[in-house]
Design a protein around this motif. Structure first.
Motif, PDB file in Angstrom:
ATOM      1  N   THR A 164     -11.370   0.164   8.840  1.00 47.68           N
ATOM      2  CA  THR A 164     -12.070  -0.097   7.593  1.00 47.68           C
ATOM      3  C   THR A 164     -13.535  -0.278   7.964  1.00 47.68           C
ATOM      4  O   THR A 164     -13.923  -0.109   9.119  1.00 47.68           O
ATOM      5  N   ASP A 165     -14.346  -0.675   7.011  1.00 43.92           N
ATOM      6  CA  ASP A 165     -15.760  -0.889   7.315  1.00 43.92           C
ATOM      7  C   ASP A 165     -15.969  -2.025   8.305  1.00 43.92           C
ATOM      8  O   ASP A 165     -16.936  -2.028   9.061  1.00 43.92           O
ATOM      9  N   GLN A 166     -15.039  -2.983   8.306  1.00 47.69           N
ATOM     10  CA  GLN A 166     -15.263  -4.199   9.078  1.00 47.69           C
ATOM     11  C   GLN A 166     -14.250  -4.462  10.182  1.00 47.69           C
ATOM     12  O   GLN A 166     -14.421  -5.401  10.961  1.00 47.69           O
ATOM     13  N   ALA A 167     -13.190  -3.665  10.271  1.00 51.79           N
ATOM     14  CA  ALA A 167     -12.130  -4.010  11.223  1.00 51.79           C
ATOM     15  C   ALA A 167     -11.331  -2.780  11.632  1.00 51.79           C
ATOM     16  O   ALA A 167     -11.372  -1.737  10.970  1.00 51.79           O
ATOM     17  N   ILE A 168     -10.600  -2.938  12.731  1.00 52.03           N
ATOM     18  CA  ILE A 168      -9.673  -1.909  13.188  1.00 52.03           C
ATOM     19  C   ILE A 168      -8.253  -2.426  12.991  1.00 52.03           C
ATOM     20  O   ILE A 168      -7.980  -3.616  13.139  1.00 52.03           O
ATOM     21  N   LYS A 169      -7.342  -1.537  12.611  1.00 52.76           N
ATOM     22  CA  LYS A 169      -5.914  -1.838  12.570  1.00 52.76           C
ATOM     23  C   LYS A 169      -5.203  -0.616  13.135  1.00 52.76           C
ATOM     24  O   LYS A 169      -5.015   0.385  12.440  1.00 52.76           O
ATOM     25  N   VAL A 170      -4.825  -0.703  14.403  1.00 54.51           N
ATOM     26  CA  VAL A 170      -4.218   0.453  15.064  1.00 54.51           C
ATOM     27  C   VAL A 170      -2.801   0.669  14.554  1.00 54.51           C
ATOM     28  O   VAL A 170      -2.201  -0.203  13.916  1.00 54.51           O
ATOM     29  N   VAL A 171      -2.264   1.831  14.863  1.00 56.09           N
ATOM     30  CA  VAL A 171      -0.945   2.213  14.373  1.00 56.09           C
ATOM     31  C   VAL A 171       0.109   1.241  14.894  1.00 56.09           C
ATOM     32  O   VAL A 171       0.126   0.881  16.077  1.00 56.09           O
ATOM     33  N   SER A 172       0.974   0.799  14.004  1.00 51.84           N
ATOM     34  CA  SER A 172       2.011  -0.165  14.351  1.00 51.84           C
ATOM     35  C   SER A 172       3.030   0.450  15.301  1.00 51.84           C
ATOM     36  O   SER A 172       3.419   1.612  15.150  1.00 51.84           O
ATOM     37  N   ASN A 173       3.466  -0.354  16.254  1.00 55.30           N
ATOM     38  CA  ASN A 173       4.525   0.106  17.150  1.00 55.30           C
ATOM     39  C   ASN A 173       5.909  -0.117  16.558  1.00 55.30           C
ATOM     40  O   ASN A 173       6.917   0.151  17.210  1.00 55.30           O
ATOM     41  N   LYS A 174       5.965  -0.594  15.311  1.00 52.14           N
ATOM     42  CA  LYS A 174       7.263  -0.830  14.670  1.00 52.14           C
ATOM     43  C   LYS A 174       7.864   0.467  14.123  1.00 52.14           C
ATOM     44  O   LYS A 174       9.064   0.712  14.256  1.00 52.14           O
ATOM     45  N   SER A 175       7.015   1.277  13.489  1.00 50.84           N
ATOM     46  CA  SER A 175       7.553   2.491  12.861  1.00 50.84           C
ATOM     47  C   SER A 175       6.582   3.669  12.906  1.00 50.84           C
ATOM     48  O   SER A 175       6.820   4.685  12.276  1.00 50.84           O
ATOM     49  N   TRP A 176       5.470   3.521  13.649  1.00 56.10           N
ATOM     50  CA  TRP A 176       4.447   4.554  13.737  1.00 56.10           C
ATOM     51  C   TRP A 176       3.872   4.868  12.342  1.00 56.10           C
ATOM     52  O   TRP A 176       4.057   4.105  11.407  1.00 56.10           O
ATOM     53  N   HIS A 177       3.209   5.991  12.225  1.00 49.88           N
ATOM     54  CA  HIS A 177       2.611   6.397  10.950  1.00 49.88           C
ATOM     55  C   HIS A 177       2.976   7.852  10.673  1.00 49.88           C
ATOM     56  O   HIS A 177       2.239   8.767  11.034  1.00 49.88           O
ATOM     57  N   PRO A 178       4.131   8.068  10.035  1.00 50.45           N
ATOM     58  CA  PRO A 178       4.544   9.444   9.742  1.00 50.45           C
ATOM     59  C   PRO A 178       3.622  10.098   8.703  1.00 50.45           C
ATOM     60  O   PRO A 178       3.056   9.435   7.842  1.00 50.45           O
ATOM     61  N   LYS A 179       3.535  11.399   8.815  1.00 48.46           N
ATOM     62  CA  LYS A 179       2.766  12.172   7.843  1.00 48.46           C
ATOM     63  C   LYS A 179       3.354  11.961   6.442  1.00 48.46           C
ATOM     64  O   LYS A 179       4.574  11.904   6.264  1.00 48.46           O
ATOM     65  N   ASP A 180       2.495  11.818   5.458  1.00 50.34           N
ATOM     66  CA  ASP A 180       2.883  11.672   4.057  1.00 50.34           C
ATOM     67  C   ASP A 180       3.659  10.390   3.769  1.00 50.34           C
ATOM     68  O   ASP A 180       4.387  10.300   2.770  1.00 50.34           O
ATOM     69  N   GLN A 181       3.534   9.383   4.668  1.00 52.72           N
ATOM     70  CA  GLN A 181       4.180   8.094   4.418  1.00 52.72           C
ATOM     71  C   GLN A 181       3.194   6.971   4.692  1.00 52.72           C
ATOM     72  O   GLN A 181       2.279   7.116   5.503  1.00 52.72           O
ATOM     73  N   GLN A 182       3.408   5.853   4.015  1.00 51.82           N
ATOM     74  CA  GLN A 182       2.585   4.675   4.276  1.00 51.82           C
ATOM     75  C   GLN A 182       3.037   4.029   5.589  1.00 51.82           C
ATOM     76  O   GLN A 182       4.227   3.845   5.819  1.00 51.82           O
TER      77      GLN A 182
END
Length: 788
Positions: free
Chosen positions: A660-678
């Motif tokens: 975001t403008d003020q912070a980083i939030k890397v991809v979660s190791n719980k479920s990753w970040h699939p295409k077309d999904q939150q």
């Protein structure tokens, strides 16, 4: 493939096509006393005055100064009374207010209002401070024209009418309110009228991070070998109800003859002024009457912080016996819990909140029989005691002074409508924890809190990363002590080398390869090893010949088999290794291999990328930033603009998903970040933040875009508390890094992966966010003969 022994080492700094080496810059330079920095004035008791709030304020101010730089100036208006007049050596003490003198309030209010540098006033409130001149105090609160934050150290649920009016008056004039427990916040919200624009924040009493030293070693140091230590501390007064413990001790000593109760602290100065040592003398008589002289000891002095924390760390059970049911919070209680003490406490609001869920035991006010039962239960139930310690540590870690500093600064920023710009101060580089985790064989994989876990064994991954980190540190400092660790880590890599060019990853404590190696793909680990070896070779101009020669031999053997690798991250790590290798050695064969791998990554990208998904795979997983970084490295090696363009396109896409403008939030190791999904919002790992910082450094070097440098600083601040929990992930006390950021807490273990990742990020950002420049520009020159 061309023989990898065919090379020519560079004698100077290589400059690959399109790769620009920037002048080192320092965005953080400014004048510390610049009047442009907003001034925050704390109205509080302050050392040398000896009281809990004085210590609290000093700890908070020190924490704010250590956590932030060029963000604000912190000044103090020291509260005094006719009975408590002091001289102050601290230059931060700007004013003094004598609460015994009514005219002092008006004088200080005028000075504050006339001082253009002061942007915020923070009032540390305790009823006793202002009891002599309530009316003058109320007028003072009304007269303050600057934004006012009131910190309530005591919140009474059913106060007398005059007390209630006083609190309401402060609430009517405050812009912000800080309390230390949720219970206190609920009392204010339910019992008083609070304007909708007044912001209330719960910020727990701060605590000190400690290294968790061995209890038995500390007992021996202080002469308490073979004793079970019960303790309490604080400025002595009758409100602490020490006699409750003395009445319980005979029952405790009967079952545990080695019990020793330490009463730590001198008499409260105000009490001593009014009645001398009357209360201590009463306790001494009671000790003699109960025949407890061998089981009770007074530590009758105001202990320095380091000594106090050692007394608490050797304590087996901490006893909190206050008889005041309205005591909202206790700093002594908090400090004990942070030192891994099981707690037995009376049910003050602070205790009932913090000791819930198995962090301690509660007994009724003044009930010595219940207290004895609680103590005996903990002494003889080892599992209960250990569970309490762990539960308490998880409860209290969020209250560290570092976290308290972040919470206060964020609150001040909120009150300023984001007019206060916060700049985090980079901690001093600390290698202690990583060195502690390194045996004669290599670095251990896991840690229980900050204690190395020998049962976890070793991994090639961790030792490869440790090799890079120590080489980074050696490049920066040329500290000769780094070399023995560099040798250990490179020897570990050699130990894991296999005849097929791959490397084993998992080794147990007895140096045996484990079955895990047959259950996982070893390509990624091999890639990390090659990256580390390449980095060693790139420092041939400063590292000893034997280290570099060994790295070259392993590197060149392993690359002979690497062209069959297809794991995207393995290929990316190998490209990084080749990139560094070619900073010292010209080898066409290695460049060809890097280009082969880069073309495979390009093919993956073209197969998967769409207009709104500019990535190599159908999901974002782990170590994402190494993929575009590897393409950029290949561009630096070859000048192929295709690699540069896709590197930037994919990296900017990744940044859009993680910043975001003020912070980083890397991809979660719980479920990753699939295409077309939150994506899942929680489960962040330090290693992914570190890889992002490393890549940002590379992209800034090439593209010179200020945004990359800004994001690099934002990402590093994730370790320092700029994350969704607003909690530090790096532990400056140990030099370790907590193992992850979860939804509601940090993982307190400080394993190798996390700790090395932090160190790599810290060293990678060093030249950008410090005034230091790399003084080591010389390179080692070594001639070579061509081998057919």
């Amino acid at each position: 493939m061309e023989n990898f022994n065919t090379y020519q080492r560079h004698s100077g700094q290589p400059k690959f096509p399109g790769f620009i080496y920037p002048e080192y810059i320092s965005e953080k330079k400014s004048t510390a006393d610049s009047p442009l920095l907003p001034e925050i004035l704390f109205i509080t008791s302050y050392p040398p005055r000896q009281c809990g709030i004085a210590t609290y304020s000093q700890d908070l101010i020190k924490a704010l100064e250590k956590q932030f730089i060029h963000s604000f100036q912190l000044k103090i208006c020291a509260l005094e009374s006719d009975a408590e007049l002091h001289l102050y050596d601290d230059e931060a003490v700007k004013y003094t207010l004598n609460a015994s003198q009514a005219e002092s309030f008006a004088t200080i209010a005028s000075k504050i209002n006339a001082d253009d540098n002061i942007s915020t006033v923070v009032l540390q409130h305790e009823f006793g401070f202002f009891a002599e001149n309530f009316e003058a105090f109320h007028q003072f609160v009304t007269q303050i024209e600057k934004p006012l934050v009131v910190v309530f150290h005591t919140v009474l649920p059913d106060p007398q009418e005059n007390i209630k009016k006083s609190v309401q008056h402060m609430l009517d004039n405050a812009d912000g309110v800080i309390v230390m427990t949720k219970t206190a916040a609920d009392v204010l919200t339910n019992s008083y009228h609070i304007n909708s624009d007044v912001k209330i924040e719960v910020i727990p009493h701060g605590t000190h991070l400690v290294p968790y030293l061995d209890k038995e070693v500390l007992k021996e140091k202080y002469g308490y070998e073979n004793r079970k230590i019960l303790s309490t501390f604080g400025l002595l007064n009758s409100g602490k109800s020490i006699e409750t413990t003395l009445d319980a001790l005979p029952s405790i000593v009967k079952t545990c003859p080695e019990a020793l109760f330490l009463i730590i602290g001198k008499t409260h100065p105000t009490v001593a002024y009014r009645e001398g040592e009357k209360y201590r003398d009463m306790l001494t008589s009671k000790i003699e009457q109960l025949h407890l002289t061998k089981h009770v000891k007074f530590i009758n002095k105001y202990l320095p912080l380091e000594e106090l924390l050692e007394y608490l760390q050797m304590t087996d059970i901490y006893l909190f016996t206050s008889k005041d049911p309205h005591q909202a919070v206790s700093g002594t209680f908090s400090y004990a819990l942070s030192c891994a003490c099981p707690i037995v406490s009376t049910p003050i609001p602070h205790a009932t909140e913090v000791l819930s869920e198995g962090a301690g035991l509660i007994f009724d006010f003044g009930n010595s029989e219940q207290l004895a039962d609680c103590v005996n239960r903990i002494l003889f139930d080892v599992k209960l005691r250990n569970d309490m310690i762990m539960n308490g540590m998880h409860k209290i870690i969020c209250t560290s002074w570092q976290n308290a500093a972040v919470a206060h600064a964020k609150f001040f920023q909120k009150l300023s409508d984001d007019g206060l710009r916060l700049r985090y101060r980079n901690p001093a580089i600390n290698m202690d924890h990583i060195k502690k985790m390194t045996t004669d064989f290599g670095i251990l994989q896991f840690s229980k809190i900050n204690c190395p876990d020998v049962t976890s064994g070793y991994t090639l991954d961790d030792n490869a990363r440790a090799l890079i980190a120590f080489c980074q540190h050696y490049k920066l400092t040329q500290d000769a002590s780094d070399l023995k660790f560099i040798k250990k880590y490179i020897d570990f890599i050699a130990y894991c080398e296999c005849s097929d060019g791959k490397f084993m990853n998992y080794v147990d404590y007895y140096n045996n390869f484990t079955l895990q190696n047959t259950e996982v793909n070893l390509e990624d680990s091999t890639g990390r090893a090659i990256w580390a070896l390449g980095y060693v070779i790139s420092l041939s101009y400063i590292l000893p010949d034997d280290i570099v020669d060994k790295a070259e031999q392993i590197f060149e053997r392993s690359l002979r088999y690497a062209d069959n690798f297809h794991s995207p991250r393995a290929m990316a790590f190998i490209i990084k290794g080749i990139y560094y290798y070619n900073r010292a050695i010209e080898s066409r064969a290695t460049l060809n291999l890097a280009e082969t791998f880069a073309n495979r990554l390009v093919q993956m990208y073209r197969h998967e990328a769409t207009e709104d998904w500019l990535w190599f795979e159908d999901k974002l997983t782990y170590a994402n930033s190494v993929l575009p970084e590897a393409l950029l490295c290949t561009y630096a090696l070859t000048g192929n603009v295709q690699f540069k363009n896709i590197a930037k396109e994919s990296f900017d896409f990744l940044l859009s998903k993680t910043f975001t403008d003020q912070a980083i939030k890397v991809v979660s190791n719980k479920s990753w970040h699939p295409k077309d999904q939150q994506p899942s919002r929680f489960g962040e790992q330090p290693i992914d933040v570190a890889y992002t910082i490393i890549a940002l450094r590379k992209f800034h070097d090439v593209f010179k875009e200020k945004e990359y440098l800004e994001k690099m600083e934002i990402a590093f601040n994730w370790f320092l508390g700029n994350n969704h929990l607003q909690q530090v992930v790096y532990n400056p006390c140990t030099g370790g890094c907590f193992d992850g950021l979860e939804e509601t807490h940090v993982n307190l273990n400080q394993g190798a992966e996390s700790s090395i990742s932090y160190l790599m990020a810290r060293l990678m950002s060093y030249k950008f966010f410090s005034d230091e420049k790399d003084p080591y520009q010389r390179r080692r020159i070594k001639s070579a003969t061509q081998v057919s």
